[in-house]
Scaffold this motif. Sequence first.
Motif, PDB file in Angstrom:
ATOM      1  N   ASN A   1       0.831  -1.202   0.000  1.00 42.93           N
ATOM      2  CA  ASN A   1       0.000   0.000   0.000  1.00 42.93           C
ATOM      3  C   ASN A   1       0.869   1.257   0.000  1.00 42.93           C
ATOM      4  OD1 ASN A   1      -2.460   1.111  -0.062  1.00 42.93           O
ATOM      5  ND2 ASN A   1      -3.172   0.209   1.854  1.00 42.93           N
ATOM      6  N   ASP A   2       1.871   1.288   0.923  1.00 44.34           N
ATOM      7  CA  ASP A   2       2.707   2.509   0.968  1.00 44.34           C
ATOM      8  C   ASP A   2       3.437   2.673  -0.348  1.00 44.34           C
ATOM      9  OD1 ASP A   2       1.864   2.187   3.465  1.00 44.34           O
ATOM     10  OD2 ASP A   2       3.759   1.439   4.289  1.00 44.34           O
ATOM     11  N   ILE A   3       4.156   1.568  -0.766  1.00 44.95           N
ATOM     12  CA  ILE A   3       4.982   1.699  -1.978  1.00 44.95           C
ATOM     13  C   ILE A   3       4.092   2.063  -3.160  1.00 44.95           C
ATOM     14  CG2 ILE A   3       6.469   0.416  -3.556  1.00 44.95           C
ATOM     15  CD1 ILE A   3       7.348  -1.276  -1.166  1.00 44.95           C
ATOM     16  N   GLY A   4       2.945   1.329  -3.250  1.00 42.94           N
ATOM     17  CA  GLY A   4       2.079   1.512  -4.411  1.00 42.94           C
ATOM     18  C   GLY A   4       1.664   2.965  -4.567  1.00 42.94           C
ATOM     19  N   TRP A   5       1.096   3.539  -3.508  1.00 43.10           N
ATOM     20  CA  TRP A   5       0.561   4.892  -3.669  1.00 43.10           C
ATOM     21  C   TRP A   5       1.669   5.923  -3.691  1.00 43.10           C
ATOM     22  CZ3 TRP A   5      -3.654   5.333  -5.933  1.00 43.10           C
ATOM     23  CH2 TRP A   5      -4.671   4.379  -5.757  1.00 43.10           C
ATOM     24  N   LYS A   6       2.699   5.748  -2.910  1.00 47.95           N
ATOM     25  CA  LYS A   6       3.728   6.804  -2.875  1.00 47.95           C
ATOM     26  C   LYS A   6       4.533   6.808  -4.153  1.00 47.95           C
ATOM     27  CE  LYS A   6       4.771   6.442   1.823  1.00 47.95           C
ATOM     28  NZ  LYS A   6       5.779   5.748   2.593  1.00 47.95           N
ATOM     29  N   TYR A   7       5.170   5.649  -4.471  1.00 45.45           N
ATOM     30  CA  TYR A   7       6.174   5.721  -5.534  1.00 45.45           C
ATOM     31  C   TYR A   7       5.551   5.439  -6.895  1.00 45.45           C
ATOM     32  CZ  TYR A   7       9.024   5.508  -1.410  1.00 45.45           C
ATOM     33  OH  TYR A   7       9.561   5.761  -0.193  1.00 45.45           O
ATOM     34  N   ILE A   8       4.793   4.313  -7.006  1.00 41.93           N
ATOM     35  CA  ILE A   8       4.361   3.916  -8.353  1.00 41.93           C
ATOM     36  C   ILE A   8       3.336   4.920  -8.879  1.00 41.93           C
ATOM     37  CG2 ILE A   8       3.403   2.010  -9.688  1.00 41.93           C
ATOM     38  CD1 ILE A   8       4.391   0.112  -7.549  1.00 41.93           C
ATOM     39  N   ALA A   9       2.366   5.244  -8.030  1.00 41.17           N
ATOM     40  CA  ALA A   9       1.334   6.190  -8.507  1.00 41.17           C
ATOM     41  C   ALA A   9       1.995   7.542  -8.794  1.00 41.17           C
ATOM     42  CB  ALA A   9       0.240   6.317  -7.442  1.00 41.17           C
ATOM     43  N   GLY A  10       2.891   7.950  -7.887  1.00 39.18           N
ATOM     44  CA  GLY A  10       3.572   9.238  -8.084  1.00 39.18           C
ATOM     45  C   GLY A  10       4.300   9.255  -9.411  1.00 39.18           C
ATOM     46  N   ALA A  11       5.018   8.174  -9.686  1.00 44.85           N
ATOM     47  CA  ALA A  11       5.811   8.139 -10.929  1.00 44.85           C
ATOM     48  C   ALA A  11       4.888   8.256 -12.128  1.00 44.85           C
ATOM     49  CB  ALA A  11       6.578   6.809 -10.981  1.00 44.85           C
ATOM     50  N   SER A  12       3.768   7.529 -12.088  1.00 42.95           N
ATOM     51  CA  SER A  12       2.908   7.571 -13.286  1.00 42.95           C
ATOM     52  C   SER A  12       2.311   8.969 -13.442  1.00 42.95           C
ATOM     53  CB  SER A  12       1.798   6.525 -13.151  1.00 42.95           C
ATOM     54  OG  SER A  12       1.054   6.790 -11.992  1.00 42.95           O
ATOM     55  N   ILE A  13       1.986   9.662 -12.347  1.00 42.41           N
ATOM     56  CA  ILE A  13       1.417  11.026 -12.481  1.00 42.41           C
ATOM     57  C   ILE A  13       2.465  11.954 -13.065  1.00 42.41           C
ATOM     58  CG2 ILE A  13       0.598  12.984 -11.144  1.00 42.41           C
ATOM     59  CD1 ILE A  13      -0.706  10.796  -9.256  1.00 42.41           C
ATOM     60  N   VAL A  14       3.715  11.798 -12.581  1.00 36.33           N
ATOM     61  CA  VAL A  14       4.789  12.642 -13.139  1.00 36.33           C
ATOM     62  C   VAL A  14       4.890  12.399 -14.644  1.00 36.33           C
ATOM     63  CG1 VAL A  14       7.313  12.738 -13.248  1.00 36.33           C
ATOM     64  CG2 VAL A  14       6.139  12.878 -11.034  1.00 36.33           C
ATOM     65  N   GLN A  15       4.817  11.071 -15.010  1.00 40.90           N
ATOM     66  CA  GLN A  15       4.943  10.753 -16.438  1.00 40.90           C
ATOM     67  C   GLN A  15       3.826  11.447 -17.245  1.00 40.90           C
ATOM     68  OE1 GLN A  15       7.237   8.737 -18.256  1.00 40.90           O
ATOM     69  NE2 GLN A  15       6.085   9.914 -19.799  1.00 40.90           N
ATOM     70  N   VAL A  16       2.613  11.394 -16.711  1.00 41.08           N
ATOM     71  CA  VAL A  16       1.500  12.031 -17.452  1.00 41.08           C
ATOM     72  C   VAL A  16       1.801  13.520 -17.607  1.00 41.08           C
ATOM     73  CG1 VAL A  16      -0.932  12.661 -17.308  1.00 41.08           C
ATOM     74  CG2 VAL A  16      -0.214  10.331 -16.758  1.00 41.08           C
ATOM     75  N   GLY A  17       2.319  14.128 -16.529  1.00 40.93           N
ATOM     76  CA  GLY A  17       2.644  15.558 -16.595  1.00 40.93           C
ATOM     77  C   GLY A  17       3.630  15.835 -17.720  1.00 40.93           C
ATOM     78  N   ILE A  18       4.692  15.016 -17.758  1.00 37.23           N
ATOM     79  CA  ILE A  18       5.727  15.242 -18.796  1.00 37.23           C
ATOM     80  C   ILE A  18       5.114  15.126 -20.183  1.00 37.23           C
ATOM     81  CG2 ILE A  18       7.839  14.243 -19.752  1.00 37.23           C
ATOM     82  CD1 ILE A  18       8.555  13.328 -16.914  1.00 37.23           C
ATOM     83  N   VAL A  19       4.247  14.103 -20.343  1.00 34.15           N
ATOM     84  CA  VAL A  19       3.664  13.891 -21.683  1.00 34.15           C
ATOM     85  C   VAL A  19       2.821  15.104 -22.062  1.00 34.15           C
ATOM     86  CG1 VAL A  19       1.894  12.558 -22.883  1.00 34.15           C
ATOM     87  CG2 VAL A  19       3.718  11.389 -21.622  1.00 34.15           C
ATOM     88  N   LEU A  20       2.055  15.639 -21.096  1.00 36.35           N
ATOM     89  CA  LEU A  20       1.222  16.823 -21.415  1.00 36.35           C
ATOM     90  C   LEU A  20       2.119  17.974 -21.864  1.00 36.35           C
ATOM     91  CD1 LEU A  20      -1.491  16.704 -18.592  1.00 36.35           C
ATOM     92  CD2 LEU A  20      -1.707  16.108 -21.017  1.00 36.35           C
ATOM     93  N   VAL A  21       3.198  18.178 -21.120  1.00 33.20           N
ATOM     94  CA  VAL A  21       4.091  19.293 -21.488  1.00 33.20           C
ATOM     95  C   VAL A  21       4.649  19.052 -22.887  1.00 33.20           C
ATOM     96  CG1 VAL A  21       6.370  20.235 -20.977  1.00 33.20           C
ATOM     97  CG2 VAL A  21       4.688  19.911 -19.126  1.00 33.20           C
ATOM     98  N   MET A  22       5.096  17.780 -23.162  1.00 31.97           N
ATOM     99  CA  MET A  22       5.703  17.524 -24.485  1.00 31.97           C
ATOM    100  C   MET A  22       4.656  17.737 -25.578  1.00 31.97           C
ATOM    101  SD  MET A  22       7.926  14.193 -23.486  1.00 31.97           S
ATOM    102  CE  MET A  22       8.550  13.755 -25.117  1.00 31.97           C
ATOM    103  N   ASN A  23       3.411  17.278 -25.300  1.00 36.51           N
ATOM    104  CA  ASN A  23       2.360  17.499 -26.305  1.00 36.51           C
ATOM    105  C   ASN A  23       2.198  18.989 -26.586  1.00 36.51           C
ATOM    106  OD1 ASN A  23       1.817  14.937 -26.838  1.00 36.51           O
ATOM    107  ND2 ASN A  23      -0.134  14.789 -25.749  1.00 36.51           N
ATOM    108  N   TYR A  24       2.168  19.733 -25.491  1.00 40.20           N
ATOM    109  CA  TYR A  24       1.941  21.194 -25.645  1.00 40.20           C
ATOM    110  C   TYR A  24       3.066  21.784 -26.517  1.00 40.20           C
ATOM    111  CZ  TYR A  24       1.216  26.047 -24.249  1.00 40.20           C
ATOM    112  OH  TYR A  24       0.980  27.381 -24.263  1.00 40.20           O
ATOM    113  N   LEU A  25       4.339  21.413 -26.158  1.00 39.18           N
ATOM    114  CA  LEU A  25       5.460  21.974 -26.940  1.00 39.18           C
ATOM    115  C   LEU A  25       5.370  21.476 -28.384  1.00 39.18           C
ATOM    116  CD1 LEU A  25       8.358  21.553 -24.352  1.00 39.18           C
ATOM    117  CD2 LEU A  25       7.107  23.625 -25.014  1.00 39.18           C
ATOM    118  N   TRP A  26       5.101  20.159 -28.558  1.00 34.95           N
ATOM    119  CA  TRP A  26       5.065  19.569 -29.892  1.00 34.95           C
ATOM    120  C   TRP A  26       4.075  20.331 -30.793  1.00 34.95           C
ATOM    121  CZ3 TRP A  26       7.515  14.572 -30.276  1.00 34.95           C
ATOM    122  CH2 TRP A  26       7.539  14.079 -31.567  1.00 34.95           C
TER     123      TRP A  26
END
Lengths: 324, 159, 119, 391
Positions: A296-321
């Motif tokens: 539970n701790d690992i799942g929500w802290k690290y894995i979920a966090g990483a995927s949200i960061v990834q979505v953020g990066i993709v949005l930024v790249m889309n915007y720049l693209w």
Amino acid sequence: MTDPVSGLIYVFIFPGFLFLFIYALFLAFLDRKIAARMQQRVGPPFFQPFADFIKVLGKEVIDPAGVDRVVFDAAPLVALAAVMTAFLYVPVTGNSPLAFQGDLVVVLYLLSLPTLVLFLLGWLSRNIFSAIGGIRAVTQLFIYEVPFFLALLTPALMAGTWSVSEIVLWQQKNLWFVFLQPIGFIVALVGLQAKLERRPFDIPEAETEIVAGPWTELTGRRLAVMDLTIDLSLVVGSALVAALFLGGPLIPWAIAPAWLEGIIGFLLFLIKTLAVLLILSSIKVATGRIRIDQLNDIGWKYIAGASIVQVGIVLVMNYLWVYA
Amino acid sequence: MTGPLTPDRLAETMKAYGVIEQVRKNRIRITTAPDKVHDTIRTVQVMFGFDRLITISAADNGRSLELIYHLTGPHRMVVSIAVELERAQPAMPTTTDILPPAGIYERQIHDLFGIVFTGNPHMKRIMLNEDWPADEYPLRKDWKPDPDTFYGGIKGERS
Amino acid sequence: MSVLREMFENLLSRPITILYPKEKVPIPAAFRGRIAIADDKCIGCSKCSLVCPAQVITMVDGPRNVEFRGKNLARKKRPQVKLYKCIRCGLCERHCPAGAITLKHELSGSGTDREVVVT
Amino acid sequence: MPEVVIPIGPHHPALKEPVNFRIIADGEKIVRLELDLSYNHRGVEKAAEQRDFIRVLPLLERVCGICSHSHATAFAKGIEEIMQIGIPPRARYIRTIIAELERMHSHLLWLGVAAHLIGFDTLFMWTWRDREAVQDTLEEMSGNRVHYNINEIGGVRCDLTPSQVNAALARLPLLEERVNTYVDMVNSEETLLIRFRGVGRLSKEEALRYGTVGPTARASGIDYDTRKDDPYLAYSEAPWNVVTDSNGDVFGRTRVRVRELQESLKIVRFCLENLPEGPIRVPAPKNAPKGEILSRYEAPRGELAHFIRTNGTDRVERIDIRTPTLANWTSVAMCLVNRNIADIPVIVAAIDPCLSCTSRITLVDNQTQKAGVIGFDELIRRYRSRNPEEV
């Protein structure tokens, strides 16, 4: 689909159920062989999973007292059917003819059905161990489902389409997503390992704690079908990750004869799924089981966090693209 | 506690509690009466720091039943407090309140020798199986496995 | 993760397990296997049957004269061992004055009749 | 989930040997437990009273599979002390070598099983592969991998030939190197740390009060080690030191056991290298004089106490075996309360229970949830009320 015969062949023979069945048993063997060799053991012969399947299929089916026989028989078949149909949308020798806009979501949904079936089996078999195992299976489902879906949907976000085949086409023109979204790739692998309930995340069937979790009361053909389902979902999962992140079965430059391209595509598909399998097996060998609250701790802290960061990066790249 | 504990200094102070004999370099054996055992252990624990119970051994020497409490402490000395109980009604005040692990050994000795420890919080049967005849204590000298009773699945044939 | 490095080394090296029927594990010299009685050396002193913890050695009559330490003895009894009840502890071999009873390197095998006897 | 009784029954994949827990759990938390042993009670003590000194040793070796040499040596050294016969130095060294080899194979076995219990099968395979080197050495020296039967009253059954000594010495360097990798693996490997750290913590006072022995106690900082407190065999001559740790939890016990492996290697190397010449046995009398002795021995799991009483015949009048696992069971019961179900196997395995030893004399934990009998917290309250200054 052009004509029904090639459609039937596509669904039932080549990249359909027969191939899936054989390839799943081969991948299961390879998984156990790699794990054995890493532990300096000899490992099973190549037909071991097939022999297990046939043996367990022949075993006597025991119904625990007070269990609804019909549902107990039907549940594993539902899981098997779900995983098999999911494979039809994953491109094997080139784009899958059945592809349609949004088949990525269908595949993800069908892949999460076996876990729900496991919970149902756990609850149905009226045994304390399987009840706890079922609850753990569902708890684990909630933990890894969100990041896993996010990680698999970011390629769709960048490619601008919801069909697996079109994402593969998009990657043919530009870079593979494993270079564009490395975090998404890692989260997808971890999520896949959790979905298949393999070593670090095999909390539901922790044999040293709760005997075999939801699998405790499964015997005979039910156990054979559920085992096959897990092997199939290993193939479907690794094929999906290979398609979305490693470019699937298409090569950037076209080759004249169409059938040669199909064969090369198929070889690429094999190589990429084996690569994903190697990573999954080494995760399985290198780690021990973690507890459900730690997950539970690992799942929500690290894995979920990483995927949200990834979505953020993709949005930024889309915007720049779009504006570059 | 002046200076390191020596056997004779321990023997000196414990003389009041019973017969002392020097068994080995670092070991003292005190033979006391059943009712004095509790405060013998108490003084040894508090005054000389014997903080660990090694074990409670029980023995049947034909005439009477014997109980021996072995204690040790950071000074590495071993004191054995022995007590003799008559065979007819062997009873002893419990020592679980000052030695928590003693609860374990007392229940096992009760099952095998029939020594009743008054005051032990829960004298449940532990060692022998449920259908073991209640009044038979296997480790007593006068107990012989009589051939026709069934001891937990095995006929009681003589070994 | 030092485990990873060693895992991949193992992946490429030969497995360590021995495939038993094809490759055999060497049996050490002191191995205690099947019991064997050399009737010519046995002087019938029944020390082995006294010493045997599992009490599987019984003395049966077997008159014979035997040469032992230069003297010629007429022995009356010889040992008989229930093979499948023998625990192979080696006490008989240790206490036999004439070295007649020894434990070989073969295994004692298995069988259904527990009263099978080796003389 | 309402309170649920989970029978971690006599037959359970986590338990190597039959012990029965009735866990009363609320969801994943353990509220209370009832522990019941004696599933393979064989009346060894009664049987030992009917065998003379030659035939009793194989019986005592079979009290426990993994620590068979411990029971035989503890008994033999007790009887030799009653008979006042000193065994020759070579026999003392051989017994020490076999004792330390048994400690190594027992600790390696435990490390593998503990890793398997948390699902880390790789370490299980590797530790048991390295354990084969120890087992081969033992088989070469004594003829058998488990019941060595090397002890006799008055010395050792068979001698160590130079070839056996060299073969054993040849295996030590690889073992030392492997044990060193395990030491840093235990300290750095995340998969072990996450499941072992903070689980089943025992403070030093608790460990002392519950009478824990061996690595379980030494992991909480208690430096009791019978090989140092009451030296026997060749432990006073060999250069080694007691291993203690301050963590007190399963992680601490793992570290203690792994570092004890290194100490055992040092002792075995020392004993093998300067094995004294001379006879290996002293003729022992048939009968032992009247007397009694508490023979203490440091078994792999903790301090083993044999109380032996002889009455002048060739048989023992009474032998009371208190095994290390029996002393550790209370601490397991106290550690398990309000832990997760997933931690049961880990905590139980942490004391490395050897049930066949314990089942010869047994224990039931003193908290039962039957009506009329006080529960665990009530026991503690009564204990505290009786002696406020103690706790």
